[in-house]
Write a protein that holds these residues in place. Structure first.
Motif, short mmCIF file in Angstrom:
data_model
loop_
_atom_site.label_atom_id
_atom_site.label_comp_id
_atom_site.label_asym_id
_atom_site.label_seq_id
_atom_site.Cartn_x
_atom_site.Cartn_y
_atom_site.Cartn_z
N TRP A 137 0.83 -1.20 0.00
CA TRP A 137 0.00 0.00 0.00
C TRP A 137 0.87 1.26 0.00
O TRP A 137 0.53 2.25 -0.64
CB TRP A 137 -0.93 0.00 1.22
CG TRP A 137 -2.00 1.04 1.12
CD1 TRP A 137 -3.24 0.90 0.57
CD2 TRP A 137 -1.91 2.40 1.56
NE1 TRP A 137 -3.93 2.08 0.64
CE2 TRP A 137 -3.15 3.03 1.25
CE3 TRP A 137 -0.91 3.16 2.18
CZ2 TRP A 137 -3.40 4.35 1.54
CZ3 TRP A 137 -1.17 4.48 2.46
CH2 TRP A 137 -2.40 5.08 2.15
N TYR A 140 1.96 1.78 -3.43
CA TYR A 140 0.87 2.39 -4.20
C TYR A 140 0.76 3.88 -3.91
O TYR A 140 0.58 4.69 -4.83
CB TYR A 140 -0.45 1.70 -3.87
CG TYR A 140 -1.62 2.64 -3.89
CD1 TYR A 140 -2.16 3.10 -5.09
CD2 TYR A 140 -2.17 3.13 -2.70
CE1 TYR A 140 -3.20 4.01 -5.12
CE2 TYR A 140 -3.21 4.04 -2.72
CZ TYR A 140 -3.73 4.48 -3.92
OH TYR A 140 -4.74 5.38 -3.93
N ALA A 141 0.86 4.26 -2.63
CA ALA A 141 0.72 5.68 -2.26
C ALA A 141 1.80 6.51 -2.93
O ALA A 141 1.54 7.63 -3.41
CB ALA A 141 0.78 5.83 -0.74
N ASP A 144 0.91 6.78 -6.60
CA ASP A 144 -0.27 7.62 -6.79
C ASP A 144 0.07 9.11 -6.64
O ASP A 144 -0.38 9.94 -7.43
CB ASP A 144 -1.35 7.22 -5.78
CG ASP A 144 -2.67 7.92 -6.05
OD1 ASP A 144 -3.06 8.02 -7.23
OD2 ASP A 144 -3.30 8.40 -5.09
N PRO A 237 -6.04 -3.61 2.65
CA PRO A 237 -6.50 -3.02 1.39
C PRO A 237 -6.15 -3.90 0.19
O PRO A 237 -5.10 -4.54 0.15
CB PRO A 237 -5.75 -1.69 1.33
CG PRO A 237 -4.50 -1.93 2.12
CD PRO A 237 -4.88 -2.89 3.22
N VAL A 239 -4.65 -3.82 -2.82
CA VAL A 239 -3.76 -2.85 -3.47
C VAL A 239 -3.92 -2.89 -4.98
O VAL A 239 -3.75 -1.87 -5.65
CB VAL A 239 -2.30 -3.14 -3.06
CG1 VAL A 239 -1.35 -2.17 -3.75
CG2 VAL A 239 -2.15 -3.03 -1.55
N TYR A 242 -6.43 -0.34 -5.96
CA TYR A 242 -5.85 1.00 -5.87
C TYR A 242 -4.95 1.29 -7.06
O TYR A 242 -4.99 2.37 -7.66
CB TYR A 242 -5.06 1.16 -4.57
CG TYR A 242 -5.90 1.26 -3.33
CD1 TYR A 242 -6.33 2.48 -2.85
CD2 TYR A 242 -6.25 0.14 -2.62
CE1 TYR A 242 -7.10 2.59 -1.70
CE2 TYR A 242 -7.02 0.22 -1.46
CZ TYR A 242 -7.44 1.44 -1.01
OH TYR A 242 -8.19 1.54 0.12
N ASP A 245 -6.78 2.12 -10.18
CA ASP A 245 -7.17 3.52 -10.27
C ASP A 245 -6.02 4.37 -10.79
O ASP A 245 -6.21 5.28 -11.62
CB ASP A 245 -7.62 4.01 -8.90
CG ASP A 245 -8.07 5.46 -8.91
OD1 ASP A 245 -9.09 5.75 -9.56
OD2 ASP A 245 -7.39 6.29 -8.28
#
Length: 351
Positions: A137, A140-141, A144, A237, A239, A242, A245
């Motif tokens: 995650w 991913y952050a 993003d 989560p 991932v 995410y 997205d």
């Protein structure tokens, strides 16, 4: 170093990490921690690679600041290369992020201070009360936040493209054509910079989603039972959703940039065509004037020759007569010649 129990810890090097309640060994044995390393030296990378069992190929890519974005799968971790940017004047300078994602930790490497990490820290701190802030995650952050960094620039490019496209489509050539051509060239340059920075990101995210789905299919049952027993009412989560997205955002931005490049290319060619038409019209007008002057010069040249012959200091016809008869004959013949020549020129459309 970051963990939900310790917060952020900063140090000169990995071995100097210190917390009042935890030793370095305890910090490195916690679950779901994040270590961010800025500009590691060769000796530091050797120590880090030995502690975290980083493959020599990954170490080489990090130290050489590999510019190709990719997602590599190793035995115990995923290695992700992803590029952000910083503003260097009017140029977007690429900055590489190198993420090593273990099951229990994530290591990130970069070689310059970038503002994106502060946003990642804030997001992690906000979400840790609701979800398990796992290494996947956090990765991913980071991806993003880097991807969202491009959105304001694309909106600015969109506004510039609209401002350029309207006068070009309405065939409005401005007084200063050079300024408009430079604006179009500058905007196309920014579009190409964005395409260069965003071009391979969607492939990296797609590959990362595939790796995570494969790993989730293998370890889904064991991972679910472990997390449910240790994390209380927090959720783990998905991932891959995410990252999906992020992939949608990337594809949308790439499609928009491709459209902007098409519009700018059309506007560029249209505007250059208008300038060419304007130059052709000016050239035709100049040629028309020069053509008329040429006809006049052609008619006047024989007349100048005749008058020059009669003005020579030699005996000429009519010199012995004390009247103006020969003068009027000469003037009349020149007038008849001029009228006849102009008539022929108009008949044959010489002007």
């Amino acid at each position: 170093y970051y963990h939900s129990e310790t917060g952020r810890i900063q140090a000169d090097s990995l071995l100097r990490l210190h917390h009042p309640n935890f030793s370095l060994q305890e910090l490195l044995t916690m679950e779901n921690y994040w270590i961010d390393i800025t500009a590691p030296s060769v000796s530091e990378m050797k120590v880090i690679s030995k502690i975290f069992r980083i493959h020599p190929l990954s170490t080489e890519d990090i130290l050489s600041q590999e510019t190709r974005e990719k997602c590599d799968v190793f035995r115990s971790y995923l290695f992700v290369c992803y590029r952000a940017f910083v503003h260097d004047g009017h140029v977007l300078k690429p900055v590489g992020f190198y993420n090593i994602i273990h099951k229990r930790s994530i290591l990130t490497f970069h070689f310059s201070h970038v503002p994106q990490l502060q946003h990642v820290y804030q997001r992690v701190e906000q979400m840790q009360e609701y979800i398990v802030v796992a290494p996947d995650w956090i990765n991913y952050a980071i991806l993003d936040v880097i991807t969202d960094q491009f959105a304001p620039l694309i909106h600015q490019i969109e506004a510039d493209v609209d401002a350029i496209d309207d006068p070009a489509m309405l065939l409005q050539v401005q007084d200063d054509e050079t300024e408009m051509v430079l604006r179009i060239g500058s905007c196309r340059k920014r579009v190409m910079q964005m395409l260069r920075l965003l071009g391979t990101k969607a492939d990296v995210v797609r590959a990362l989603i595939k790796r995570l789905d494969d790993m989730a299919a293998i370890n889904s049952v064991a991972a679910s039972s472990t997390l449910n027993s240790n994390e209380g009412d927090k959720i783990f989560p998905d991932v891959a959703l995410y990252l999906g997205d992020v992939q949608d955002h990337l594809i949308t931005m790439l499609q928009n940039l491709s459209h902007y490049e098409t519009v700018l290319a059309r506007a560029h060619s249209n505007y250059l065509a208008q300038i060419s038409i304007k130059l052709s019209q000016t050239s035709n007008s100049t040629n028309y004037v020069i053509g008329r002057l040429t006809v006049f010069a052609t008619i006047l040249l024989p007349m100048n020759l005749v008058t020059g012959l009669w003005g020579m200091n030699v005996k000429v016809p009519g010199k012995d007569y004390d009247d103006l008869l020969y003068f009027f004959w000469i003037v009349s013949s020149l007038a008849v010649f001029a009228i006849g020549a102009f008539t022929l020129a108009r008949r044959f459309q010489f002007f």
